[in-house]
Design a protein around this motif. Structure first.
Motif, mmCIF file in Angstrom:
data_model
loop_
_atom_site.group_PDB
_atom_site.id
_atom_site.type_symbol
_atom_site.label_atom_id
_atom_site.label_comp_id
_atom_site.label_asym_id
_atom_site.label_seq_id
_atom_site.Cartn_x
_atom_site.Cartn_y
_atom_site.Cartn_z
ATOM 1 N N LEU A 91 24.320 87.710 57.278
ATOM 2 C CA LEU A 91 24.088 86.416 56.607
ATOM 3 C C LEU A 91 22.630 85.944 56.696
ATOM 4 C CD1 LEU A 91 25.604 83.912 55.239
ATOM 5 C CD2 LEU A 91 25.427 82.872 57.491
ATOM 6 N N GLY A 92 22.099 85.928 57.919
ATOM 7 C CA GLY A 92 20.732 85.444 58.108
ATOM 8 C C GLY A 92 19.720 86.284 57.345
ATOM 9 N N GLU A 94 20.334 87.953 54.630
ATOM 10 C CA GLU A 94 20.469 87.644 53.203
ATOM 11 C C GLU A 94 19.718 86.362 52.866
ATOM 12 O OE1 GLU A 94 24.504 87.644 51.663
ATOM 13 O OE2 GLU A 94 24.963 89.381 52.917
ATOM 14 N N ILE A 95 19.876 85.358 53.731
ATOM 15 C CA ILE A 95 19.202 84.085 53.486
ATOM 16 C C ILE A 95 17.687 84.298 53.442
ATOM 17 C CG2 ILE A 95 18.658 81.836 54.506
ATOM 18 C CD1 ILE A 95 21.557 81.806 55.586
ATOM 19 N N GLN A 96 17.194 85.127 54.347
ATOM 20 C CA GLN A 96 15.750 85.343 54.425
ATOM 21 C C GLN A 96 15.283 86.486 53.532
ATOM 22 O OE1 GLN A 96 15.017 85.805 58.628
ATOM 23 N NE2 GLN A 96 15.752 83.738 59.099
ATOM 24 N N ARG A 139 24.381 88.344 64.816
ATOM 25 C CA ARG A 139 23.860 87.646 63.638
ATOM 26 C C ARG A 139 22.564 86.898 63.981
ATOM 27 N NH1 ARG A 139 27.681 83.034 61.897
ATOM 28 N NH2 ARG A 139 26.737 82.139 63.762
#
Lengths: 246, 252
Positions: A91-92, A94-96, A139
């Motif tokens: 997730l992290g 993908e966000i970054q 994560r």
């Protein structure tokens, strides 16, 4: 990393509720700083400000937020039900916008290391509490943070699992340059993991006292067996018990 | 599996038992048959009107109005409902209008829509849209506004912007709310289409039923009702498949 004269208050019932009162401290490279304080003293607010989630009223924080240096781990795993273990961890990234094949193989390596390899396609609801928090840990570290903010990350786990995860955290952090701020109300955990412990007062949080933990052992399990562990416990409890009076 | 087939067996037994009792109760008297019809008469009508395509034609019209309005109404409602997550202020401004729109019986608006959009298919589609829009919107907004703030903070700690929070958290976590609205809307959609056809139309099951009841052709009325039930079953089936596809993490 330095924090100077940090102040924060909330508006409440027309008045001001002061939460953080002139906090100043620093965290050195490779150091684990434990913030020990009574429940509800404003520790989470402090971490939220450091993570750039909440806005400070006054003070100086020298963190460059454009570099995504922060890794923040919470009391609960906060996994997304609709993502399997692998994509929860991603997730992290993908966000970054940092997901690539190198990072993907990194995830697989860490899943193996933390005994989660067979669960990579599982949804979170099939995992135990300890496994979920391990996923949350991976994560957090997969984005290579240089500052780690940990908000009572093991407080919802049973004692044995908590000891195991403490040890895993210790193993991960040793020989790394990461600056760690570990927030807890658990005195034993503070002594077991901290290089330094700051005792905070009840709200509004001020620094009451600072202790350098000078124990022979570094490992949190072995530390608990040292005679000096008990001495530190007595001292810290002495500081903390005044703050927990109703 | 065994349990499942047992349940199905009971369900079929209840249906046949009901039909047999009905047939027996009306078989003695012509008046009863005229007033209540009978399963065999209904079956005859179904065979006749399906083979001459009239029932298929009317069913198709109703199905078409329902499905088109259902899809547009739900998509529109869900988009607005989830979109309102971006602005609490917008929701607060819109709230009284949503409540008013949601509480006016669709029956009251139907005559207006027929005047504005004609007696054809269009007015029915608009009716179906209005029948489904509000529930989809309100439920979606509710789902979007109940997202866990800790998860929002967790995403922010990675530097997430509002759009990322919307697509990665708000939409997926509202899905179960949205899907429950979509399910409830099957009934409202059919009701909307039917009311439109009932008031004024040239085709559709509402038209078929009201014409038959005018002629005291009770068997045909039942045949129409059966077709409506079949359409509802079909839509339920489709939504179930959609649900399983969209929320695989919810199954055991």
């Amino acid at each position: 990393m330095e924090i100077q004269n940090l102040k924060k208050s909330f508006n409440q019932n027309g008045g001001k509720l002061r939460v953080l009162d002139n906090l100043s401290f620093d965290v050195k490279e490779g150091e684990t700083l434990v913030l020990l304080g009574p429940s509800g003293c404003g520790k989470t607010t402090l971490l939220n400000i450091l993570a750039n989630i909440e806005i400070k009223d006054e003070g100086i924080i020298n963190i460059d937020y454009s570099k995504n240096e922060i890794g923040y781990m919470f009391q609960t795993p906060l996994l997304f039900d609709w993502r399997n273990v692998f994509s929860n961890i991603a997730l992290g990234l993908e966000i970054q916008n940092k997901i690539d094949s190198h990072k993907k193989s990194n995830i697989l390596r860490l899943l193996k290391k933390y005994d989660l390899e067979d669960f990579k396609e599982n949804y979170p609801k099939t995992l135990s509490g300890g496994m979920k928090q391990r996923v949350a840990f991976i994560r957090t570290i997969i984005t290579d943070p240089s500052i780690l903010l940990l908000d009572e990350p093991f407080s919802s786990l049973d004692f044995q699992t908590k000891l195991k995860l403490e040890e895993e955290l210790f193993d991960f952090l040793k020989n790394k340059k990461i600056r760690t701020i570990f927030v807890t109300h658990d005195i034993e955990e503070a002594i077991a993991l901290g290089d330094r412990v700051l005792v905070l007062t009840k709200r509004p949080a001020k620094i009451k006292k600072e202790y350098s933990i000078k124990l022979y052992e570094k490992n949190p399990i072995k530390r608990r067996q040292e005679p000096k562990f008990g001495e530190y416990f007595k001292k810290l409890w002495g500081e903390l018990k005044d703050e927990t009076k109703e | 599996m065994k349990q499942k087939s047992k349940i199905l067996l009971y369900q079929i037994l209840i249906l046949f038992g009901f039909l047999i009792i009905w047939e027996i109760l009306v078989s003695g008297s012509r008046t009863s048959q005229f007033l209540y019809s009978s399963p065999l008469q209904i079956l005859n009508i179904l065979i006749k009107d399906i083979s001459n395509f009239s029932l298929i034609y009317h069913s198709f019209i109703t199905f078409y109005e329902t499905i088109v309005g259902f899809i547009i109404g739900n998509l529109l409602g869900i988009s607005i409902g989830l979109g309102l997550w971006y602005s609490k202020a917008a929701f607060k401004i819109a709230k009284p209008y949503i409540i008013i729109l949601g509480s006016i019986p669709i029956f009251a608006i139907a005559p207006l829509l027929i005047i504005w959009f004609g007696t054809g298919i269009l007015s029915k589609i608009v009716l179906v849209i209005l029948s489904t829009l509000i529930l989809a919107m309100v439920q979606s907004y509710k789902g979007a506004s109940e997202i866990d703030n800790n998860r929002v903070n967790m995403m922010k700690s990675f530097g997430a912007n509002k759009n990322q929070i919307f697509t990665m958290l708000v939409i997926p976590s509202s899905l179960s709310w949205v899907l429950s609205a979509v399910k409830l809307n099957i009934g409202f959609a059919l009701l909307g289409a039917f009311i439109g056809e009932f008031i004024s139309s040239e085709a559709g099951l509402g038209h078929y039923i009201i014409r038959a009841s005018g002629l005291y052709d009770i068997a045909s009325v039942f045949a129409g009702i059966i077709m409506i039930a079949l359409i509802a079953l079909l839509l339920n089936f489709c939504v179930d498949i959609l649900e399983r596809k969209l929320t695989p993490w919810l199954k055991e």
